[in-house]
Every structure is written in C-alpha cells, then in structure tokens.
Design a protein around this motif. Structure first.
Motif, short mmCIF file in Angstrom:
data_model
loop_
_atom_site.label_atom_id
_atom_site.label_comp_id
_atom_site.label_asym_id
_atom_site.label_seq_id
_atom_site.Cartn_x
_atom_site.Cartn_y
_atom_site.Cartn_z
N ILE A 230 56.49 57.46 26.59
CA ILE A 230 55.04 57.23 26.66
C ILE A 230 54.39 57.44 25.29
O ILE A 230 53.74 56.56 24.74
CB ILE A 230 54.37 58.17 27.69
N ASP B 48 46.39 63.79 29.15
CA ASP B 48 46.69 63.59 30.57
C ASP B 48 47.63 62.42 30.81
O ASP B 48 48.30 62.36 31.82
CB ASP B 48 45.40 63.49 31.41
N ILE B 49 47.70 61.51 29.85
CA ILE B 49 48.66 60.41 29.99
C ILE B 49 50.08 60.96 29.99
O ILE B 49 50.93 60.56 30.79
CB ILE B 49 48.47 59.39 28.84
N GLU C 115 50.79 64.09 30.74
CA GLU C 115 50.93 64.90 31.95
C GLU C 115 51.25 64.03 33.14
O GLU C 115 52.01 64.41 34.02
CB GLU C 115 49.65 65.69 32.21
N ALA C 116 50.66 62.84 33.16
CA ALA C 116 50.94 61.93 34.26
C ALA C 116 52.42 61.61 34.32
O ALA C 116 53.04 61.61 35.38
CB ALA C 116 50.12 60.65 34.10
N ALA C 117 53.02 61.38 33.14
CA ALA C 117 54.44 61.07 33.09
C ALA C 117 55.26 62.25 33.59
O ALA C 117 56.20 62.09 34.39
CB ALA C 117 54.86 60.70 31.68
N VAL C 118 54.87 63.45 33.19
CA VAL C 118 55.59 64.64 33.64
C VAL C 118 55.42 64.80 35.15
O VAL C 118 56.36 65.09 35.87
CB VAL C 118 55.06 65.90 32.91
N ASN C 119 54.19 64.55 35.61
CA ASN C 119 53.93 64.65 37.04
C ASN C 119 54.80 63.69 37.84
O ASN C 119 55.20 63.95 38.97
CB ASN C 119 52.45 64.35 37.28
N LEU C 120 55.12 62.54 37.22
CA LEU C 120 55.93 61.54 37.91
C LEU C 120 57.42 61.84 37.79
O LEU C 120 58.25 61.04 38.17
CB LEU C 120 55.63 60.15 37.35
N GLY C 121 57.73 62.99 37.18
CA GLY C 121 59.13 63.41 37.19
C GLY C 121 59.80 63.44 35.83
O GLY C 121 60.92 63.90 35.71
N ALA C 122 59.12 62.95 34.79
CA ALA C 122 59.76 62.90 33.47
C ALA C 122 59.75 64.29 32.84
O ALA C 122 58.80 65.04 32.99
CB ALA C 122 59.02 61.92 32.56
N SER C 123 60.83 64.60 32.11
CA SER C 123 60.81 65.84 31.34
C SER C 123 59.86 65.63 30.16
O SER C 123 59.51 64.50 29.84
CB SER C 123 62.21 66.15 30.83
N THR D 43 61.41 63.20 27.73
CA THR D 43 61.38 61.81 28.19
C THR D 43 59.97 61.25 28.12
O THR D 43 59.75 60.11 27.70
CB THR D 43 61.90 61.72 29.64
N ALA D 44 58.99 62.07 28.50
CA ALA D 44 57.60 61.62 28.42
C ALA D 44 57.22 61.32 26.98
O ALA D 44 56.57 60.32 26.69
CB ALA D 44 56.67 62.71 28.99
#
Lengths: 374, 564
Positions: free
Chosen positions: B483, B464-465, B467-475, B478-479
C-alpha cells in the motif's frame, strides 16, 4: 461471527487517562452503538477492539477468545473507517479482494505467494483465482457495485465509496464489524439511505456490529443497544427506548433527544407521587420515587401541553411566557420562558391551528408519569 | 503493544546499523584520529582484542598537538582563514547581485523575465569543476576573453583564473541561483500592504524600498547568505582546479594531506574543523529561519501589483541579463572547445571536428559506464534506505533517523570522504578503494534529497489507509510494501533523479575515493584538466552536462514542472 466482551478496559496516553472502567457485553449478531460527543473515548474504545491501540489494562474477548495480545491483522475484526481509507491506487475490485489476497499469502506454496504479492502490487500481471473472483463479485453484487468493479475508487460518489469500504470489510467474513462514524462524510439524504442499507445488511448477515457515532438520531434509529459515553466512561447502556424514557443522568437526557432540565426541590410525597417545587413557587407532581432532596426535573418537549385558556382543567401544570414560536411543518416548537429558565415545547400542528403569539402567558401541562426526577 | 520481532523491526535495526557503520563511526573515528595523530581501527577494536589493546595504547599517547598546531602553525590556520574569507566574499557578492534580480522577478514587469529565469538554472546543471575549467579556457593566457581584452588594449590577463579572484568569480556566478529563488520567494511574501502604506504616506518608491521592502526581506536574505556561505565553504570543484599552489584553502589542504602525504592526523584535524564550521553555519541558519516559513504562505493570495516603470525595469533586465549571460558563455565555451580542432589565442577555434567525441566513445566509454553504474548503485541504496527512513520518520516519529539523514547535508563532501577512507582503511572492513564504499559514500551524501522527497509524499499518505490494510489481515510490512510503497512511487521517482544527477555531478567524493578501475566521468575530466587535455575534458563535460540536463527535464516533468 461472535460476541464481543470488554472487561474493565483502561487506556492511558502518557499521563492522561482517556478510557476507564469500560465494560461491554455485546451479543452475537447485535447491532451495538457507541454514542457520545467528540473526545469521549468512543473511537479509542473501538480502536482498542480493532487492535490499533493496546489497552493499559483490562481484557477484550472476541468470540470468546482473549485478543489483547493478538496483533490487529489477526483479529478478524473488519473495520469501516470514517474516511473509508480506500486504497487510492487500486480499483474497486482490488480493494475488496485485498483481504482475500492476504489469506492466499498465508499459504505455504512459495510460488503462489510470489504470484499473490505481484497481484497485490499490480493486478494486471497475475490473474485472480476463481474462488476469489466469485467471492468478490458476490459481495459487490450485494452492495450493488457490480458495474463499478473496474473503476478507481476516486471515480465513485461518496455513497458508493462507503459501500466499497463496507464490502471490503465484509468479504473477509469478520467476527465483528467495526464502523467508525461511517456516515459523517455523506450528505443528509444519502445518510438516510445508507442507514437503511447498513441496517438491512446487518440484519441479513446477522453480523455483530459496533458502530461509533456522535449523532444520537443515527444511533437511535439503527442500534439494538447503545452505550452512551462521556469523558472516557460509559454512562449508560440500554436499548434506544430505554435511554429515551429512562435516562440515568441529565447529560443523557439532553444528549439522547432533547430535554427540559429544571433544578427543583422535593417538598413531599402524596399518593405515590413526589411533589417538587421550582422557579417562583411552581409545583409539579412526578411519579418518580426518589429519596433525594435536590433533583433535576426532566421533561421531554413533546410531553408538555400548552394551555392558553385560564379556565381549562389543569391537574399538573406550571406557568410560562412564550418567547417565540418556530414553525416546523408538522410541529410547532415554542421557546418558553419560565422564571429565568428557557424551556422547549413541541406541539403537533394541524392545518387551521393558530400559532400562539410571542409574549402570551400560558400554562404548561404534563402528566406525572412524564415527569422524571434524577 | 508488546515488542515483537517483526519484519519492520528488523529493517529498522538494519537501517540503524547502516547509518552507524557508514556515517557515525567514520565521523567519530576521524575526530579521534585528530587526537591520536595516527589511524584508529575502530571496527578492528570491536572484534579483536589485540587491536583493542593497540587502540587503547594509541589513546594513551593522544595529544592536543594538532589542535595547537592549527593556531600556531601558520599553514593550516592560513588555509582556514582563506576559506572563511572566500566564503564571506562570495556570499556577500551573491547577495548583492541577487538583490536586483530577485526584486525584478518578484515585483516588476521587467522584460525577458522568463528568459532570465530559465537561464538562471544553467549554473545548477554544471558541476563547479567544469565551470572552473571553463574559466581557464576563457580567462587563461590563451583564452578568448584575454584575446579580446588584449585587442582592446589591455595588458596581460583581465582576471587570473588561478587566483582567489578567479575562484570567487566562479563560485559567485555558479552559486547565485541557490540564493536567487529563496530571495524571490522572500520578496513575494513580504506584506505588500505595508509598502502601500508607506507609499500612501507620501514616500517615494526608492525610499519605500530602502525603508520598508528591504528590511522586511532582510532576515530571509541573511539566512540565504548563510546557505551560500556553507555551499562555498564546502565546494571542492572550484578550488581544486583553480587554487594556485601558494594559496591555501582548507578543502584543498585536506585533500593534499590525505592523497599526497597520507598525513592522517593533519587530514583529520582539517576535517574536524571543516565539519565544525559547516555545522555552526547550519545551526546559525536554522536559528535564523526558526519560526519563519517562506514556502507555506496560504490563505488569501495577495495580488501583488507589479511595477512597470521602464526606467527601473530596463536597467534591471540589462543587469540580470549580464549575470545570467556569464554562465551561458561559460557553457558555450566548453561546448565550442569540445568541437574545436585547435583553439589557441583566438576568439574562435581554427576549425571544428567530432574527433574528441569519437575518442571518448572509443577509449573513455568506460568512464561513462562507471558513472552510470555507480549512480545507479547509489540510487538503489538510497531508494531503499530513504523509503524506510521516511516511513520511520513519519509513522514512528523517529527523530534520531531524521537527524541522521540531515548530517550528510552539513558535512562537506571532502570531509565525509576523508572520514570514510580513514575508517575503512584496514581489516576487518577494508573497503577503501572499492566500488562498494564509493557507492555507499555517494548514496549517504545524497540521501537527504531522497529522504526529503519521500518524507513529503509519506506525510500525504493518511495513516488510516495503512491501518485499513492491517485491519484486512496484512502485516505491517506487507501493508508498507503493497500500500505505502506504490503510493510513495512519485516521491521516490522525483528523489531518484535528483540523487542520480547529483551523483554524476559529484566531485569531492569521486576525486578522493574512486579507484582507477572505477573512475567516473568527473574524475576523468578532472585528470584530463590536470594533464591539460582540454579538448577531451570539454567533450566529456558536455556529455556529463547533457545527461544531467535530460534527467533534470524528466524530473521537472514528473514533479509537474511548476517548481521554480
């Protein structure tokens, strides 16, 4: 900020259907709760909206735009995870600034891109531009975390971590805010405080919010409307008062608040009141009109009145025996045996009242408007 | 989700290409050559029609002659038998000597337990070809052991290092730590309450050991024996230095076929057999440990009562001390040799000098540089590959990649080397003899260590960490970079050092594949030993071991130093 419309959503994992026929119409600025026991599909529904699961069929519209084929990173649906999912190697400020950095990355300027990438890997190397700095500090001030900006997230308390997660989702100005059981990791007291905080922020920002929870009290106290889910389906959607006073199924009646559910048979109708028979020939009247023969009688614990004296005037009552009493401060909860059924009755307790002894034979009185037949 | 061409997808594709090109196809090619008896140009056949026709023609002439000859012609068959015999003897003896030491460490309060534990890691830092070389200067005609033996009235040599016995001894004393620690673990986890029950019923302690403790630890020991069997079977460093010309061992035969006679068919069939044997042993070992896990015994920690019976613990210490003393003496001998003016048939050198080191730092600095550059290159390749492999294995549950990274663990180094040489010998991908193929060979061979380290760390990073990055807009990419990458660093660091160290110690690939212009330290030592230039070989060995030691110490510090 926008509305969220889910139309005929279905999700299969291999051969198992985990969601079917999900329809939601969430209005702009609404605080909407998905409520249900674990495994009911509420989290999957939210993950479909966020884009982490792709629906087998059906459409999802955010702000009027169909997003089913939009990757999760382009949906602008800020999510607060159950575990918060804070980035453990970054401080509070960097966590919150993450989405703003990503926005910078989307610019064409290659030099700026490299700079931003470097900053995301180590924020000490490249300074934040002024507009990001201001935005992050603003939101941190809003959730009262200004003095913790440079701390690692692991140094914060549970409630503070929760607010970082909230700030991180809010700073991207999402179309919709998704919250997956955000309060389940907090202790009871903190949970009450956070409920108010979340509700206040939601009201002030007027942000469309979808809130997943298994705690009916949480859903009732926060949400404008609630969808109750079970086994991958939505059973009922309504306002908290709606769900409480007019549950459409025994499951909801029991899940939303506590209910006494008694199977009964309809024996007639008189003056607009339905007569039902249950137990050892006990009879009750209900103002519910039904054309069913076999029904479930639903009575909320606080709507039953305990009557001890034989001669008191009782219009609509039945008999039972007190099993035991639980003293809860302002109320007393009686467990009452009626035939082979156990009922719960809550009565107000004022100092000086006496508590009815176990084993006492009593009558329970209820007004026909409070007797619901399903 | 619809299949899109994403950054991660491209990388996954490239990783597959990497494995297919440098691992799967070479192994396949060597298998084919064992039938065609002449080199097959697989890559050429893919891009060139003429070549394809030629290759097809080759297959028309394919024979089973090689397979037949294995069992009819005594030479290869004898080599296989000898190798199997050697590995069998080594694994049995390793079990026998480890049994008391492991028991002593796990269950008793034997004196000097810490010292013995510490000394038992010495064999792990010395590559076997250095140990084998050290055995020559100890047990050889002019060795100090021989001197003492003769002074005590012995005739000739105590043990001839150039013999099966010599090879077996080196392997026993330098491979026993691989068995020791798993056995210690097995003794620690066996349920002590069962032994107590036995004691409670009146059984004597030795009887308890024979009837309860030992049988309980037996499955663990069997699988350990198989590990030793595989390690011994694949070992190239010891036999290449010590095998006399009349002793056929399969690894040495294979090496000679390819580097001496360019007999592709012969080398190929030996390679196929080596891989088959190693694969079978690996399968058997996996089969044995299935369902058992000796590492993850959690729950309530059982308080093992350590035995403190002097009559038992003192003999245990003496025995263990003797076993760990031999590698220590071996290392000491190499060090002494590196400082010796001359060292003839005497217990000690005639005098001491730094000349050999001076000579290395003036004339052989290049070898050290080569080793460091090659190891560095292999490190970079394996970091990149392992990072993404572990990502795909953990997040996408890619069992194919997981399987592919275990192949190098099974295939003996010499077999892998022959496969690569054969596959990249001709255009369009003529890489044999270049540093590039050497670096790739090193990195693939040691990739499993890296992957194991990074996969472990990757599993600890919650999804989920990301996923959080993806949720915030990262591909996803990039995530992964911003991360997962930073969170993976500890795992990468630990794995990196292991890769670097093992590449520096690497023998088979270096000796087989390194071109003269890129000769690493191990090849230089090997050549010096062959030329009987023992002093410079010793000095170079000391430098190599010192580098390994320093890096290992750093690795221990990084991983918390609590691992045995």
């Amino acid at each position: 900020m926008g509305s969220v419309v889910v139309d005929n959503l279905r999700k299969d994992f291999d051969d198992v259907t985990v969601l079917r026929n999900i329809n939601l119409d969430i209005k702009e600025g609404e605080f909407f709760a998905l409520l249900g026991p674990s495994g009911c599909g509420k989290t999957t529904t939210m993950r479909c909206i966020a884009g982490f699961e792709s629906p087998t069929s059906g459409t999802i519209k955010i702000g009027g735009k169909d997003v089913v084929n939009t990757p999760p990173n382009r949906r602008n649906a800020g999510m607060v995870f159950q575990s918060y999912a804070l980035f453990p190697h970054m401080n509070v400020f960097d966590n919150v600034a993450y989405s703003l950095n990503i926005k910078e990355l989307r610019q064409r300027n290659v030099l700026k891109k490299i700079g931003t990438y470097t900053r995301m890997l180590n924020s000490k190397l490249v300074k934040y531009p002024k507009h990001i700095e201001e935005k992050v500090m603003n939101i941190l001030e809003y959730v009262e975390l200004t003095e913790h900006a440079k701390k690692l997230t692991s140094e914060l308390s549970g409630g503070q971590q929760q607010r970082v997660a909230l700030a991180r989702a809010l700073v991207m100005e999402p179309e919709v805010l998704l919250m997956d059981e955000p309060l389940s990791n907090l202790d009871l007291k903190l949970r009450h405080t956070m409920r108010n905080t979340i509700r206040r922020i939601q009201q002030e920002l007027k942000i469309t919010t979808i809130f997943v929870t298994h705690d009916q009290e949480e859903a009732m106290s926060m949400a404008d409307r609630i969808a109750v889910m079970k086994d991958g389906e939505i059973l009922q959607i309504g306002t908290p008062t709606d769900l409480y006073s007019n549950p459409e199924t025994p499951f909801i009646a029991d899940f939303v608040g506590t209910s006494n559910i008694i199977p009964a048979t309809v024996i007639g109708e008189e003056n607009g009141l339905t007569k039902v028979k249950f137990g050892d020939d006990q009879i009750l009247e209900s103002s519910t009109v039904t054309d069913k023969k076999e029904v479930q009688v639903i009575i909320r614990p606080e709507n039953l009145k305990v009557i001890t004296s034989d001669d008191a005037q009782t219009d609509n009552s039945f008999e039972g025996v007190v099993q035991f009493a639980t003293y809860l401060g302002s109320t007393v909860r009686y467990d009452i045996k009626m035939g082979d059924q156990l009922l719960v009755v809550d009565t107000m307790y004022e100092s000086g009242d006496s508590i009815i002894k176990d084993g006492s034979k009593i009558k329970l009185d209820v007004s026909p408007e409070r007797v619901l037949l399903i | 989700m619809k299949q899109r061409i994403s950054g991660l997808g491209v990388i996954k594709f490239l990783i597959y290409v990497f494995f297919i090109l440098f691992l799967i196809l070479p192994l396949l090619a060597v298998f084919l050559v064992s039938f065609t008896n002449e080199p097959v140009n697989l890559f050429g056949s893919l891009v060139n029609l003429e070549q394809l026709k030629l290759t097809i023609e080759q297959f028309k002439n394919a024979t089973l002659d090689n397979f037949k000859s294995i069992f009819s012609r005594g030479h290869y068959f004898q080599g296989l038998l000898n190798s199997l015999y050697l590995s069998f003897i080594v694994s049995i003896w390793v079990l026998i000597i480890c049994l008391p030491i492991a028991y002593g460490i796990a269950r008793t309060k034997m004196p000097f337990k810490r010292t013995i534990s510490a000394l038992s890691t010495i064999p792990l830092i010395m590559p076997t070809f250095i140990s084998a070389f050290a055995f020559i200067i100890m047990f050889g005609r002019a060795g100090w052991v021989t001197y003492i033996y003769n002074a005590l009235g012995g005739e000739g040599m105590l043990i001839d290092p150039y013999s099966m016995t010599g090879i077996a001894l080196v392997q026993i004393f330098f491979f026993f730590p691989y068995a020791l620690w798993p056995m210690v673990a097995a003794f620690r986890v066996t349920d002590v309450s069962l032994e107590e029950a036995s004691r409670n019923m009146g059984s004597k302690s030795w009887l308890t050991f024979v009837t309860v403790t030992f049988p309980l630890a037996l499955p663990g020991m069997l699988s350990t024996a198989l590990v030793i069997f595989a390690v011994s079977f694949s070992d190239f460093g010891t036999p290449i230095i010590l095998a006399p010309s009349d002793l056929n061992l399969i690894v040495v035969d294979a090496y000679r076929e390819i580097s001496g006679f360019f007999n592709w068919g012969g080398a190929a069939i030996l390679t196929v057999i080596m891989i088959a044997v190693a694969g079978f042993v690996y399968w058997l070992q996996n089969f044995l440990v299935k369902g058992r896990n000796y590492d993850t015994l959690s729950g309530k920690p059982k308080q093992v009562k350590l035995i403190d019976n002097k009559a038992l613990t003192i003999p245990l210490t003496v025995f263990s001390g003797f076993v760990v003393l031999i590698p220590l003496l071996t290392m000491g001998t190499v060090i002494l040799q590196s400082f010796a003016k001359t060292w003839g048939r005497d217990p000690l050198p005639s005098g001491y000098t730094l000349d050999h080191y001076k000579q290395i730092f003036t004339s052989s600095l290049g070898n050290i540089q080569n080793s460091l550059i090659l190891a560095g290159g292999a490190l970079i390749v394996s970091v990149i590959v392992a990072t993404f492999v572990s990502y795909f294995v953990v997040r996408h549950r890619s069992t194919t990649l997981d399987f592919m990274t275990t192949i190098p663990l099974i295939v003996p180094g010499i077999a892998f080397g022959i496969a690569l040489i054969q596959a990249f010998n001709t255009a369009p991908l003529q890489l044999t003899g270049t540093a590039i193929i050497l670096v790739i060979a090193y990195s693939i061979r040691r990739l499993p260590y890296m992957v194991r380290s990074t996969v472990g760390t990757m599993r600890a990073i919650k999804e989920d960490i990301e996923e959080a990055a993806v949720n915030l807009g990262a591909s996803r990419l990039t995530a992964a970079v911003t991360i997962v990458g930073p969170l993976l660093l500890p795992g990468i660091a630990a794995g990196s050092i292991l890769v670097f160290v093992t590449v520096i110690k690497e023998t088979s690939i270096s000796i087989l594949m390194a071109p003269a212009s890129w000769a690493p330290m191990s090849l230089a030592i090997f050549q010096n030993v062959l030329r009987a230039e023992y002093y410079s070989a010793a000095a170079m060995s000391v430098i190599l071991v010192a580098i390994v030691l320093i890096l290992q110490a750093i690795a221990n510090r990084l991983s918390g130093g609590d691992k045995t």
